[in-house]
Design an enzyme around this catalytic site. Structure first.
Site, PDB file in Angstrom:
ATOM      1  N   GLU D  77       0.802  -1.228   0.000  1.00 13.12           N
ATOM      2  CA  GLU D  77       0.000   0.000   0.000  1.00 13.12           C
ATOM      3  C   GLU D  77       0.838   1.283   0.000  1.00 13.12           C
ATOM      4  O   GLU D  77       0.326   2.352   0.358  1.00 13.12           O
ATOM      5  CB  GLU D  77      -0.936   0.000   1.214  1.00 13.12           C
ATOM      6  CG  GLU D  77      -1.970  -1.114   1.186  1.00 13.12           C
ATOM      7  CD  GLU D  77      -2.979  -0.935   2.306  1.00 13.12           C
ATOM      8  OE1 GLU D  77      -4.166  -0.763   1.985  1.00 13.12           O
ATOM      9  OE2 GLU D  77      -2.572  -0.962   3.483  1.00 13.12           O
ATOM     10  N   HIS D  96      -0.373   5.530   7.687  1.00 11.01           N
ATOM     11  CA  HIS D  96      -1.569   4.709   7.453  1.00 11.01           C
ATOM     12  C   HIS D  96      -1.604   3.656   8.553  1.00 11.01           C
ATOM     13  O   HIS D  96      -0.593   3.026   8.843  1.00 11.01           O
ATOM     14  CB  HIS D  96      -1.503   4.051   6.069  1.00 11.01           C
ATOM     15  CG  HIS D  96      -2.531   2.986   5.875  1.00 11.01           C
ATOM     16  ND1 HIS D  96      -3.858   3.174   6.153  1.00 11.01           N
ATOM     17  CD2 HIS D  96      -2.428   1.701   5.446  1.00 11.01           C
ATOM     18  CE1 HIS D  96      -4.524   2.050   5.902  1.00 11.01           C
ATOM     19  NE2 HIS D  96      -3.676   1.148   5.480  1.00 11.01           N
ATOM     20  N   HIS D  98      -4.324   1.065  11.509  1.00 11.01           N
ATOM     21  CA  HIS D  98      -5.600   0.408  11.842  1.00 11.01           C
ATOM     22  C   HIS D  98      -5.780   0.366  13.351  1.00 11.01           C
ATOM     23  O   HIS D  98      -6.184  -0.659  13.910  1.00 11.01           O
ATOM     24  CB  HIS D  98      -5.631  -1.017  11.292  1.00 11.01           C
ATOM     25  CG  HIS D  98      -4.960  -1.205   9.975  1.00 11.01           C
ATOM     26  ND1 HIS D  98      -3.628  -1.517   9.860  1.00 11.01           N
ATOM     27  CD2 HIS D  98      -5.435  -1.111   8.711  1.00 11.01           C
ATOM     28  CE1 HIS D  98      -3.315  -1.609   8.567  1.00 11.01           C
ATOM     29  NE2 HIS D  98      -4.383  -1.373   7.863  1.00 11.01           N
ATOM     30  N   HIS D 166     -11.358  -0.608   6.998  1.00  8.32           N
ATOM     31  CA  HIS D 166      -9.937  -0.774   6.761  1.00  8.32           C
ATOM     32  C   HIS D 166      -9.040  -0.013   7.751  1.00  8.32           C
ATOM     33  O   HIS D 166      -8.237  -0.614   8.444  1.00  8.32           O
ATOM     34  CB  HIS D 166      -9.662  -0.359   5.312  1.00  8.32           C
ATOM     35  CG  HIS D 166      -8.227  -0.473   4.891  1.00  8.32           C
ATOM     36  ND1 HIS D 166      -7.827  -0.415   3.581  1.00  8.32           N
ATOM     37  CD2 HIS D 166      -7.091  -0.630   5.595  1.00  8.32           C
ATOM     38  CE1 HIS D 166      -6.499  -0.541   3.509  1.00  8.32           C
ATOM     39  NE2 HIS D 166      -6.044  -0.674   4.716  1.00  8.32           N
TER      40      HIS D 166
END
Lengths: 235, 235, 235, 235
Positions: D77, D96, D98, D166
């Site tokens: 990613e 990025h 989670h 996500h």
């Protein structure tokens, strides 16, 4: 290190990883189907997973009869492992646990569904097995061949099953798949518990589950996560 | 090590285990009925359980009068222990604590019930004792013989009792039983708090509670858990 | 060690304790009125409390003007401390913090009340101060003498005050009282958050609050807790 | 140490900080636009952030093509980073992740709003990007230039965006801004989850958000927090 020794070392690491990631605690266990004989599996003697060392590992046949002359007490519920290896030739590793993250799914009206790409590693659904239905009042442990066979029937071709008032069982094609599935079952479970009260929660689509689930099991993805978890567990 | 020395070492370990497992914190205490004299018990001088060493242990009679010439301050609430040992000859170990996992049962309309096989270690019910009912406005501590007797009456023949706005008391036939009961009271409590909002929660059946509860107190099960908790607590 | 040196060492320990117990984090601060001059107080230069060492301490007058020639940047919100010492001669120690346990009381319709004997250390009520009411849109920090005086007015003769969208301020007659009050404000806050959804929650009676609150501030009780917290914080 | 070496060391520290503060775990990543070439950025090879060392860093152009002859696998990613650097010249650092604290905002009907002065570091709103809308069933990863461009479009001129099912993406003008924004997005998110059920929650006013948000990005404020987080992360 021989290939077998390497596999057994990985089984020990799996014990420690799942303890470190709050999947296993005083209770619960992890096993590996023998890479040398499909009709046998390795699992620790009765000991809390965080403490397991390679010398604790014992070898059992699929009726969960001990092979060799080790006299140390085994896990009462090792029949779970034998029963599933018998029913599911594709399964090479099994974990049974009572993580706080999944226990609400075993005692309340909540349905587990994958709501993230990582949760998709489990698949679409997790069945609930109730020992009461077939066996009436018991000590809740899965300790007979009949109980193990009934549980394996409930698991069917899926990757995880909940046990009413008791815990969960997860399976994998390798120890690394097993660790990923087990940890993501818990993480997605915890997320559901915190999200459902706000409403509007929908599972991923069937297509997303299939695509994400496969992606998460690609060897480089598993290796990256395993390395991280093993380091955290002190390996 | 003499048998007594070994028992006292285990009492110190119990202090550390219950601190490590988030049962005890700055406050709370654990005691052991003397294995040599039914009318006496051992408990630390007033000190937070995580810090207790064997030299901190003091000996009391069942009126909670100090035996020997130790001049260090004792726990104000040690009468809880004396009062219960007096009322319950079967009890050999007692813990009093304010774990976050059980405090909601002491301040809100929630009823504790065993919903897992491990929770069944406590039994079917946990009574709520309210100091206000009999003693009116107090500093909420159980510091007189009358208060301790009233609390022991509320405990009756069960294994745990909640104190309104205050905490819990748990009893065991050994320190290992006590540790198992105390920790599972908390774990099952935490599970209830997270599960009840979703509905559909029912306790185990009476038969399941009896069978599971007995299973969890079998010596190999207790030994496995104790070894794990003791290791986590640095022993 | 001189008496002053000992007091300043205790101020450093208080910084570490409140960081370890999840009261303070990157932000927040603790101060001590000078034991030698009522019109002065000690507080760290602008630094996260967990990192504070005795060399970081600075001396201020009650207008929060630096005394001495230390050129290191001070906390912007030190005026909170000066303002409260000015308004409350009985206060010898002050903490300002944003602990997750109390933030919901600063942003939602929840009223903090003592529901345990330990929570009673705070007293009956905690006011909510809203910077918007008097000062309109600001950067939410308490950085002027007027803002500090307004906050001290809201605190009045109580032991704690919440700041809308910002955090809390707690006061004590000693650093040990302050630590006890601060930690119990948080613990009781966390308990309320987990209990209120179940209903039936009522505060202690006025009599219980008065009696428990006084008990918790007795020197042996404070010493026991302080020793435990200091050990956990590495002292 | 050269300026570049110093920047790359800070990128490694950012990896460790965000892992320690429960923002990143086995997955997620952080990048830095090259201080020497606006059309390039640095990011680790595919490795869990907690384990990243400076030798793991790789250099990419804004099409996320590797520069140099490093053959080690990169993050799938990484296009998220390239896509955002392309669309937002003001952005110098991207994360990025989670984190459990923000995942409910990606799967349930909850709207993130700043309710504290620290939450204001993000700004007024966080958009939700749904891969399904434009790309249908996928493996949920952002792995193509089109997907990255679509995500950057959803981010627009704001500082954070959620990805349905996500995770989140946050941007900053420096690594320190990025760390502050990322951590406060999570803290404010966790606070919302615990506060919203009680009602009465309103965001800061537009004026408060502007003033607080700017204050939190002043270099001394960022330095204080960074020093604390870096120390906690072992630096």
């Amino acid at each position: 290190m021989s290939e077998l020794a390497s596999d057994l070392a990985e089984l020990v690491t799996a014990n420690h990883i799942l303890a470190r990631e709050d999947v296993l605690d005083a209770f619960g266990h992890v096993s590996l189907r023998s890479p040398q004989a499909d009709g046998e599996y390795f699992i620790s003697r009765s000991r809390s997973p965080e403490l397991v060392v390679v010398e604790d590992l014992q070898r059992y046949d699929l009726d969960s009869k001990l092979l060799g002359d080790d006299e140390r007490r085994g896990y009462i519920e090792r029949v779970i492992h034998g029963g599933i290896y018998k029913a599911r030739p594709d399964v090479k590793a099994v974990a049974h646990f009572h993580s706080p993250a999944i226990m609400p799914f075993c005692v309340a009206d909540i349905v587990w569904k994958p709501v993230t790409h990582l949760g998709a590693t489990i698949g679409t659904d997790v069945a609930l097995w109730d020992s009461q239905a077939e066996f009436g009042d018991t000590d809740m442990l899965v300790s007979t061949a009949d109980q193990a066979a009934s549980l394996a029937w409930a698991l069917a071709n899926s990757n995880a099953v909940f046990l009413r008032g008791h815990g969960a069982v997860v399976v994998g094609g390798t120890l690394r798949e097993l660790a990923m599935r087990t940890i993501q079952l818990c993480r997605n479970g915890d997320l559901l518990l915190r999200s459902l009260p706000f409403g509007g929660v929908t599972p991923l689509t069937a297509g997303e589950i299939a695509l994400s689930g496969a992606k998460n099991l690609e060897p480089p993805v598993l290796a990256r996560a395993w390395d991280y978890w093993a380091t955290r567990a002190g390996h």
